[in-house]
Design an enzyme around this catalytic site. Structure first.
Site, PDB file in Angstrom:
ATOM      1  N   ALA A 215       0.580   1.013  -2.568  1.00  0.00           N
ATOM      2  CA  ALA A 215      -0.536   1.845  -3.034  1.00  0.00           C
ATOM      3  C   ALA A 215      -1.597   0.905  -3.591  1.00  0.00           C
ATOM      4  CB  ALA A 215      -0.051   2.794  -4.116  1.00  0.00           C
TER       5      ALA A 215
ATOM      6  N   GLU B 137       7.693  -1.983  -7.507  1.00  0.00           N
ATOM      7  CA  GLU B 137       7.017  -1.163  -8.518  1.00  0.00           C
ATOM      8  C   GLU B 137       7.406  -1.511  -9.946  1.00  0.00           C
ATOM      9  OE1 GLU B 137       8.192  -0.012  -5.673  1.00  0.00           O
ATOM     10  OE2 GLU B 137       6.683   1.289  -4.761  1.00  0.00           O
TER      11      GLU B 137
HETATM   12  N1  COA Z   1      -3.423  -2.868  -4.111  1.00  0.00           N
HETATM   13  C1  COA Z   1      -4.690  -3.328  -4.198  1.00  0.00           C
HETATM   14  N2  COA Z   1      -5.073  -4.513  -3.721  1.00  0.00           N
HETATM   15  C2  COA Z   1      -4.132  -5.274  -3.118  1.00  0.00           C
HETATM   16  C3  COA Z   1      -2.801  -4.870  -3.006  1.00  0.00           C
HETATM   17  C4  COA Z   1      -2.445  -3.594  -3.529  1.00  0.00           C
HETATM   18  N3  COA Z   1      -1.216  -3.101  -3.449  1.00  0.00           N
HETATM   19  N4  COA Z   1      -2.093  -5.839  -2.371  1.00  0.00           N
HETATM   20  C5  COA Z   1      -2.976  -6.810  -2.096  1.00  0.00           C
HETATM   21  N5  COA Z   1      -4.207  -6.485  -2.555  1.00  0.00           N
HETATM   22  C6  COA Z   1      -5.450  -7.258  -2.456  1.00  0.00           C
HETATM   23  C7  COA Z   1      -5.485  -8.399  -3.447  1.00  0.00           C
HETATM   24  O1  COA Z   1      -5.886  -7.930  -4.716  1.00  0.00           O
HETATM   25  C8  COA Z   1      -6.490  -9.304  -2.797  1.00  0.00           C
HETATM   26  O2  COA Z   1      -7.773  -8.777  -3.014  1.00  0.00           O
HETATM   27  P1  COA Z   1      -9.022  -9.768  -3.390  1.00  0.00           P
HETATM   28  O3  COA Z   1      -9.087 -10.708  -2.207  1.00  0.00           O
HETATM   29  O4  COA Z   1     -10.177  -8.850  -3.493  1.00  0.00           O
HETATM   30  O5  COA Z   1      -8.607 -10.454  -4.647  1.00  0.00           O
HETATM   31  C9  COA Z   1      -6.195  -9.126  -1.300  1.00  0.00           C
HETATM   32  O6  COA Z   1      -5.519  -7.883  -1.179  1.00  0.00           O
HETATM   33  C10 COA Z   1      -5.317 -10.212  -0.726  1.00  0.00           C
HETATM   34  O7  COA Z   1      -4.107 -10.265  -1.496  1.00  0.00           O
HETATM   35  P2  COA Z   1      -3.526 -11.612  -2.149  1.00  0.00           P
HETATM   36  O8  COA Z   1      -2.642 -11.225  -3.293  1.00  0.00           O
HETATM   37  O9  COA Z   1      -4.651 -12.561  -2.448  1.00  0.00           O
HETATM   38  O10 COA Z   1      -2.688 -12.201  -0.926  1.00  0.00           O
HETATM   39  P3  COA Z   1      -1.370 -13.085  -0.981  1.00  0.00           P
HETATM   40  O11 COA Z   1      -1.113 -13.517   0.414  1.00  0.00           O
HETATM   41  O12 COA Z   1      -1.479 -14.131  -2.037  1.00  0.00           O
HETATM   42  O13 COA Z   1      -0.197 -12.078  -1.443  1.00  0.00           O
HETATM   43  C11 COA Z   1       1.051 -10.012  -1.447  1.00  0.00           C
HETATM   44  C12 COA Z   1       0.164 -10.993  -0.653  1.00  0.00           C
HETATM   45  C13 COA Z   1       1.233  -8.795  -0.581  1.00  0.00           C
HETATM   46  C14 COA Z   1       2.412 -10.657  -1.733  1.00  0.00           C
HETATM   47  C15 COA Z   1       0.358  -9.661  -2.779  1.00  0.00           C
HETATM   48  O14 COA Z   1      -0.966  -9.228  -2.485  1.00  0.00           O
HETATM   49  C16 COA Z   1       1.028  -8.577  -3.574  1.00  0.00           C
HETATM   50  O15 COA Z   1       2.019  -8.837  -4.242  1.00  0.00           O
HETATM   51  N6  COA Z   1       0.471  -7.334  -3.545  1.00  0.00           N
HETATM   52  C17 COA Z   1       0.934  -6.243  -4.356  1.00  0.00           C
HETATM   53  C18 COA Z   1       2.231  -5.697  -3.860  1.00  0.00           C
HETATM   54  C19 COA Z   1       2.702  -4.558  -4.736  1.00  0.00           C
HETATM   55  O16 COA Z   1       3.007  -4.719  -5.899  1.00  0.00           O
HETATM   56  N7  COA Z   1       2.774  -3.359  -4.146  1.00  0.00           N
HETATM   57  C20 COA Z   1       3.232  -2.183  -4.810  1.00  0.00           C
HETATM   58  C21 COA Z   1       2.105  -1.397  -5.347  1.00  0.00           C
HETATM   59  S1  COA Z   1       2.696   0.078  -6.127  1.00  0.00           S
END
Ligand code: COA
Length: 260
Positions: free
Chosen positions: A67, A135
């Site tokens: 999300a 989460e």
């Molecule tokens: N919601 C909002 N934005 C998100 C997102 C999410 N769930 N997951 C990734 N993004 C955004 C990041 O904020 C970043 O945005 P920005 O470039 O404007 O700063 C962009 O997507 C790229 O993500 P980034 O974290 O820089 O890439 P990464 O390769 O270093 O890591 C993940 C990838 C998927 C491991 C990491 O983004 C992550 O842990 N995301 C959240 C996962 C999560 O907790 N999901 C459950 C939500 S309830």
């Protein structure tokens, strides 16, 4: 077919490929994506040209990274419940769809992304796919059906482990656990998903819809899945496709199904 700002859609030979199109945010599910998926599924139900659906994410890195965390800011309990309720309604629409829906998981399937994949009938993943329910790192639990569907797919012990540790697992581990159906090379993800969905859509459509309905009856409160199966078996026997399928077998030819 209606166009959506957050989804790329391509309908070819009866198969609708839906690509979630927020690559710069790892295809995170914001309100707009959830709304578009809802409307898209309405069309899937209503449009007879659509025989099956594949859902994937844009880009090489992420299916859906959850999300949209940016939308969590300033939420209270009522807003949280409303968000979860909306997500449940949309994901139930996917799960209960009478036409087959495959998740083609092309990278991160985290949180709501893993939940979306689990709401689909089958999950085909590329070698670089990663699954997890992180989460608890954010102080919440999955809100789009994850605690239930993960437990249904992998069992209580592994579900609790994944939900409490927030560990991410790779595609081969997910396959061993039964979380996904198949791992394929990244370049062939969509092609293999198409082959599988075409195989399913070549069968009697009414029977496929009843398989879906009958299997999910097992998981519904207050419903006896065995009774449901008896009832739906009877419904299938009453179809033209049943007559055609059995006759074709006896006449040693390929059946031509009309969905009636
Ligand atoms: N919601 C909002 N934005 C998100 C997102 C999410 N769930 N997951 C990734 N993004 C955004 C990041 O904020 C970043 O945005 P920005 O470039 O404007 O700063 C962009 O997507 C790229 O993500 P980034 O974290 O820089 O890439 P990464 O390769 O270093 O890591 C993940 C990838 C998927 C491991 C990491 O983004 C992550 O842990 N995301 C959240 C996962 C999560 O907790 N999901 C459950 C939500 S309830």
């Amino acid at each position: 077919m209606k166009q959506f700002s957050t989804l790329i859609t391509e309908l070819s030979e009866g198969i609708l490929l839906i690509t979630i199109n927020r690559e710069e945010k790892m295809n995170a599910l914001n309100k707009a994506v959830i709304g578009d998926l809802d409307e898209m599924m309405e069309e899937v139900y209503a449009n007879a040209e659509i025989k099956g659906v594949i859902i994937t994410g844009k880009g090489a890195k992420s299916f859906v990274a959850g999300a949209d965390i940016a939308e969590f800011q300033g939420m209270d309990k009522a807003a949280g419940m409303a968000m979860a309720k909306r997500g449940h309604a949309v994901f139930n629409k996917i799960e209960q769809c009478p036409k087959p829906v495959i998740a083609a998981v092309n990278g991160f399937a985290l949180g709501g992304g893993c939940e979306l994949a689990m709401a689909c009938h089958l999950r085909i993943a590329s070698e670089n796919a990663r699954f997890g329910q992180p989460e608890v790192n954010l102080g919440i639990i999955p809100g789009y059906g994850g605690t239930q569907r993960l437990t249904q797919l992998v069992g209580k012990g592994k579900a609790l482990e994944l939900l409490m540790t927030a560990d991410m697992i790779d595609a081969s581990c997910a396959e061993k656990l039964g979380l996904i159906n198949k791992v394929v090379q990244t370049v062939e993800l969509i092609e293999v998903s198409k082959v599988i969905i075409k195989k399913i859509t070549s069968k009697a459509p009414f029977a496929i819809a009843k398989v879906i309905q009958s299997v999910y009856a097992h998981f519904k409160d207050g419903i006896d899945g065995f009774d449901t199966e008896i009832d739906l078996f009877g419904s299938c026997v009453a179809t033209e496709d049943f007559k055609e399928g059995t006759l074709a077998f006896l006449e040693k030819r390929k059946a031509t199904f009309n969905g009636k």
